[in-house]
Design an enzyme around this catalytic site. Sequence first.
Site, PDB file in Angstrom:
ATOM      1  N   LYS A   4       0.839  -1.197   0.000  1.00 48.07           N
ATOM      2  CA  LYS A   4       0.000   0.000   0.000  1.00 48.07           C
ATOM      3  C   LYS A   4       0.877   1.251   0.000  1.00 48.07           C
ATOM      4  O   LYS A   4       0.658   2.180  -0.784  1.00 48.07           O
ATOM      5  CB  LYS A   4      -0.893  -0.028   1.236  1.00 48.07           C
ATOM      6  N   ARG A  20      -3.159   2.952   8.544  1.00 42.84           N
ATOM      7  CA  ARG A  20      -3.464   1.815   7.661  1.00 42.84           C
ATOM      8  C   ARG A  20      -2.303   0.836   7.648  1.00 42.84           C
ATOM      9  O   ARG A  20      -1.168   1.233   7.422  1.00 42.84           O
ATOM     10  CB  ARG A  20      -3.688   2.320   6.227  1.00 42.84           C
ATOM     11  N   GLY A  37      -6.487 -10.396   7.768  1.00 39.87           N
ATOM     12  CA  GLY A  37      -6.027 -10.838   9.081  1.00 39.87           C
ATOM     13  C   GLY A  37      -5.124  -9.800   9.711  1.00 39.87           C
ATOM     14  O   GLY A  37      -4.915  -9.791  10.915  1.00 39.87           O
ATOM     15  N   MET A  90      -4.214  -5.867  10.820  1.00 35.77           N
ATOM     16  CA  MET A  90      -5.069  -4.895  11.473  1.00 35.77           C
ATOM     17  C   MET A  90      -5.859  -4.067  10.454  1.00 35.77           C
ATOM     18  O   MET A  90      -5.337  -3.654   9.430  1.00 35.77           O
ATOM     19  CB  MET A  90      -4.249  -3.958  12.341  1.00 35.77           C
ATOM     20  N   ARG A  96      -3.285  -0.737  -6.811  1.00 34.36           N
ATOM     21  CA  ARG A  96      -2.359  -1.870  -6.938  1.00 34.36           C
ATOM     22  C   ARG A  96      -2.768  -2.643  -8.185  1.00 34.36           C
ATOM     23  O   ARG A  96      -3.887  -2.466  -8.699  1.00 34.36           O
ATOM     24  CB  ARG A  96      -2.427  -2.775  -5.711  1.00 34.36           C
ATOM     25  N   HIS A 133      -5.057 -44.487  -3.240  1.00 35.43           N
ATOM     26  CA  HIS A 133      -5.536 -44.973  -4.532  1.00 35.43           C
ATOM     27  C   HIS A 133      -6.542 -43.997  -5.139  1.00 35.43           C
ATOM     28  O   HIS A 133      -6.429 -43.596  -6.301  1.00 35.43           O
ATOM     29  CB  HIS A 133      -6.158 -46.354  -4.334  1.00 35.43           C
ATOM     30  N   SER A 177      15.471 -40.941 -15.444  1.00 33.10           N
ATOM     31  CA  SER A 177      14.232 -40.251 -15.120  1.00 33.10           C
ATOM     32  C   SER A 177      14.138 -40.216 -13.603  1.00 33.10           C
ATOM     33  O   SER A 177      14.155 -41.259 -12.949  1.00 33.10           O
ATOM     34  CB  SER A 177      13.037 -40.984 -15.732  1.00 33.10           C
ATOM     35  N   CYS A 218       9.651 -37.856 -13.643  1.00 31.80           N
ATOM     36  CA  CYS A 218       8.250 -38.268 -13.654  1.00 31.80           C
ATOM     37  C   CYS A 218       7.796 -38.229 -12.205  1.00 31.80           C
ATOM     38  O   CYS A 218       8.595 -38.215 -11.299  1.00 31.80           O
ATOM     39  CB  CYS A 218       8.090 -39.649 -14.261  1.00 31.80           C
ATOM     40  N   TYR A 267      13.160 -32.797 -19.865  1.00 30.37           N
ATOM     41  CA  TYR A 267      11.694 -32.800 -19.866  1.00 30.37           C
ATOM     42  C   TYR A 267      11.145 -33.056 -18.468  1.00 30.37           C
ATOM     43  O   TYR A 267      11.852 -33.558 -17.592  1.00 30.37           O
ATOM     44  CB  TYR A 267      11.134 -33.854 -20.837  1.00 30.37           C
TER      45      TYR A 267
HETATM   46  P1  ADP Z   1      -7.786  -2.242   3.341  1.00 30.32           P
HETATM   47  O1  ADP Z   1      -6.383  -2.697   3.171  1.00 30.32           O
HETATM   48  O2  ADP Z   1      -8.608  -3.132   4.198  1.00 30.32           O
HETATM   49  O3  ADP Z   1      -8.434  -1.871   2.052  1.00 30.32           O
HETATM   50  P2  ADP Z   1      -7.401   0.561   3.769  1.00 30.32           P
HETATM   51  O4  ADP Z   1      -6.234   1.040   4.530  1.00 30.32           O
HETATM   52  O5  ADP Z   1      -7.314   0.656   2.297  1.00 30.32           O
HETATM   53  O6  ADP Z   1      -7.695  -0.915   4.225  1.00 30.32           O
HETATM   54  O7  ADP Z   1      -8.623   1.382   4.336  1.00 30.32           O
HETATM   55  C1  ADP Z   1      -9.961   0.978   4.497  1.00 30.32           C
HETATM   56  C2  ADP Z   1     -10.890   2.028   3.906  1.00 30.32           C
HETATM   57  O8  ADP Z   1     -10.648   3.301   4.467  1.00 30.32           O
HETATM   58  C3  ADP Z   1     -10.690   2.174   2.423  1.00 30.32           C
HETATM   59  O9  ADP Z   1     -11.939   2.308   1.797  1.00 30.32           O
HETATM   60  C4  ADP Z   1      -9.884   3.429   2.300  1.00 30.32           C
HETATM   61  O10 ADP Z   1     -10.112   4.053   1.074  1.00 30.32           O
HETATM   62  C5  ADP Z   1     -10.396   4.258   3.468  1.00 30.32           C
HETATM   63  N1  ADP Z   1      -9.379   5.194   3.916  1.00 30.32           N
HETATM   64  C6  ADP Z   1      -8.143   4.911   4.336  1.00 30.32           C
HETATM   65  N2  ADP Z   1      -7.442   6.013   4.609  1.00 30.32           N
HETATM   66  C7  ADP Z   1      -8.256   7.056   4.355  1.00 30.32           C
HETATM   67  C8  ADP Z   1      -8.108   8.467   4.422  1.00 30.32           C
HETATM   68  N3  ADP Z   1      -6.967   9.023   4.802  1.00 30.32           N
HETATM   69  N4  ADP Z   1      -9.157   9.230   4.087  1.00 30.32           N
HETATM   70  C9  ADP Z   1     -10.312   8.658   3.706  1.00 30.32           C
HETATM   71  N5  ADP Z   1     -10.524   7.336   3.613  1.00 30.32           N
HETATM   72  C10 ADP Z   1      -9.514   6.534   3.924  1.00 30.32           C
HETATM   73 MG    MG Z   2      -7.791  -0.696   0.776  1.00 31.62          MG
END
Ligand code: ADP
Ligand code: MG
Length: 888
Positions: free
Chosen positions: A27, A96, A105, A107, A340, A457, A766, A834, A854
């Site tokens: 990210k 984030r 999984g 945060m 991404r 089997h 082989s 094989c 191969y």
């Molecule tokens: P995930 O990896 O679960 O997608 P994100 O970090 O992308 O988590 O964030 C979850 C949501 O919060 C997303 O919809 C993202 O666009 C929104 N979000 C994250 N940071 C901001 C921000 N600075 N302002 C507004 N929305 C945000």
């Molecule tokens: Mg996201």
Amino acid sequence: MATRYVFSFEHKHRKPPMSMKDLLGGKGANLAEMTSVLGLPVPPGFTITTDACRAYMTGGWPDGLDEEVAQHVNGLEKAMGKRLGDPADPLLVSVRSGAKFSMPGMMDTVLNLGLNDESVEGLAKQTDDERFAYDSYRRFVAMYGRIVLDLEGSLFDEPFEAAKQLADTTNDAEVPPDLLRYLVRAYKEIVHRQTGKPFPQDPQQQLRGAIEAVFRSWNGARAVAYRVRERIPHDLGTAVNVQTMVFGNRDDNSGTGVGFTRDPATGAHGAYGDFLLNAQGEDVVAGIRNTLPLSALQEGFPKISRQLGQIFERLESHYRDMCDTEFTIEQGRLWMLQTRVGKRTGVAALRMAVDMTKGRKWKITKEEAVQRITADHLDSVLHPQFASNKLDVIAKGLAASPGAAVGRVYFTANEAADAADRGEQVILVRTETSPEDVHGMIASEGILTSRGGLVSHAAVVARGWGKPAVVGAESIRIHPNRFVAGEVVVHEGDTISINGTTGEVVLGEVELLAAEPPAEFRTILGWADEIRKGRLAVRANADNGPDAANARQFGAEGIGLCRTEHMFLGEDRLPIVRRMILADTELEEESALEQLRVVQKADFEEILEAMDGLPVTVRLLDPPLHEFLPSTEELAIKQATEGLTAEEEELFEAAKQWHEFNPMLGTRGVRLGVIKPGLYAMQVRALMEAAAERVKKGGDPIIEIMIPLTITRPELTMAREWCEQAIAAAQRKAAKPLAVTIGTMIETPRACLRADDIAFDADFFSFGTNDLTQMTLGFSRDDVEGRMMDAYIQHGLLKRNPFESIDERGVGELVKLAAHRGRKTKPGLKLGVCGEHGGDPDSIALFHEAGLDYVSCSPFRVPIARLAAAQAVLGRGSGGQPAGSSTA
Ligand code: ADP
Ligand code: MG
Ligand code: MG
């Protein structure tokens, strides 16, 4: 100089930030790319690196991190003209998580950080919108409570639902300010009660708490489990992104959405996505409110719609691939929050890869197109799949053979076959299967067993046919005409669905998506073939004519392993094989062998015909003889109860005589040839006669005879002698002698070490990597796979199951060493493999490195092997997938 832990999104790195996922996380790397390289509108922010996370994991909160964070917060404050915690006009941020690989999984994101009892008032005044300010605060306290302080989300949901009822609305945005105020107070009390501490009012403390929670979540149970499953190393750590908030929940001139630059399900051109008016971040994904399609933007936000379209084009040409994005509109202004390279289905992956080679503004090469397709993409278009993933799963077993199937349950092979004759679709359910069940297995759509591992089997046979199978579903108990899975009882004739790709067993009929490779499937594989031509061939393992024909259809360039024992197991063959084993005199033995020769010849003819003009490697008999005899236990029981017939008495004696304590290491392979000298000669005669027959019909048979389990050169010298005599005898009558090569399997550590010696008498090697893995690791596959493999992988003692993907450092080294030593003796020595590893992409890469000519795998894996072989030739890219070495 101390390590630097924090970089702003604008930082000018020496490399493109998008290539720095190791340090910045996925990210963060892409946020920096959008900011510092593409100049897109991204709310300012900074990334705390994975270095910081790793330092935290080993030594606690890193020295100097606080100062660096404070410095960067300061930078944000300057840029925005606002201060964190300012009671009059506060700066708010999101925190984030973002590891190298996107990982459920980890945060969740905390939004609106920086609000407290004072600054919320400032926000209300500043925006002249009390509802908005308190809605943001309410969200923040709940998110912080749930995510950072680990409280149950439902604690906060209940009061909110109650408030909506009071306000007589179902729309989050219609809860009035006084109720929101009340909710904030209630939420803070919940936090106080549950944690024993008041909700933190100091924004610095809030920020540090959130950052630390991201670090901690790296080792949370869910994240660890995900990494185990996806083979992501545990020591990467995660980055943390702190970013200025923008608000899609300001008003009806605001909103938030997710967008793809092309349709990720079909690969179709054109933007695709969802949008929500007056909403914040996660509302879109959470599915709380009904979203609008992206195209709806054109009406309400025509300018933004155009701007977004241009950004999408920019992103595609920059990443040279389909991208997914998150964006927010705040009071008519567009902000990009994430991008991404987007995940996609198999169909979409194939279509996009081919389309992108034809682009006008930018394009990718055929090589790149081939490298963008994964084995999973191909698998998903080759086998039917469950159409939905919201399913009532009643049991889970091992995913033994991919694809999904639906049918009525039958518990014996005969009943299954009868039902199929009546036109029913059938799932055969057995404790385990044996050669006697084969007719019922053929008649079934899929197979479910409660016992056995991935080489049982049922698993091996199903994979060979490309038939879905779930094996070793230990939680089900099978009775004569029903099975029990937890609370559920499934009777004969009831319908179930199984998914051999995931191991799921579902009650009732699940809708299936048909397996229909799109046209691009052929295109991509055609390119793959061009790339690997002359470098790494792909053959198939096939034991009979239909399998061989099937393999050829899938693009196999010959047979790398034809097991002759399957020919011995047929109902009509078994009695003859037993007569051979029981023979007291040479004459009896010879006459049995003679009968076998006749039937074998017919089998060989079929295979040679299906593979006409392509090499066919025939392995002489390998398994221990007891496999052809009835089980001693069954006969002992029968003896004690009903008594045995004279013939059964005799079989019982033989079964006892041939009983093996450790059959895997017993009298099998070339050792059988040594104790039953006529056996191999007979097989070669049958083969030569079949070839002669083919030549007579104008065919072009190419034969390679393979001796199994050799460990010394003299063994091979001896076996070669038998073969050559039989060949010479057969050729005396032939008009034009065939060039037959003779080689050996290399499947013991000793054979690898003595490969230089053994190569003197071998035209080819082989590698039998199944046995080689068993013997090198000392793992009896049937025993360890079900019992300890999971524990080993959970504890990180093995990264992958070494029977699925080759153990690079052990078995792989032996293969390389044997290849090297063999070719020292004989530079032109042909080398192949094989066994199941021949269809595994990571193993294929290693085999290519080892210089093999191969790989050979089951017919249904051939397309995947063709792709993987091309990718191996192109070199292992630094691609997005985690690397898959099996063992430390
Ligand atoms: P995930 O990896 O679960 O997608 P994100 O970090 O992308 O988590 O964030 C979850 C949501 O919060 C997303 O919809 C993202 O666009 C929104 N979000 C994250 N940071 C901001 C921000 N600075 N302002 C507004 N929305 C945000
Ligand atoms: Mg996201
Ligand atoms: Mg073997």
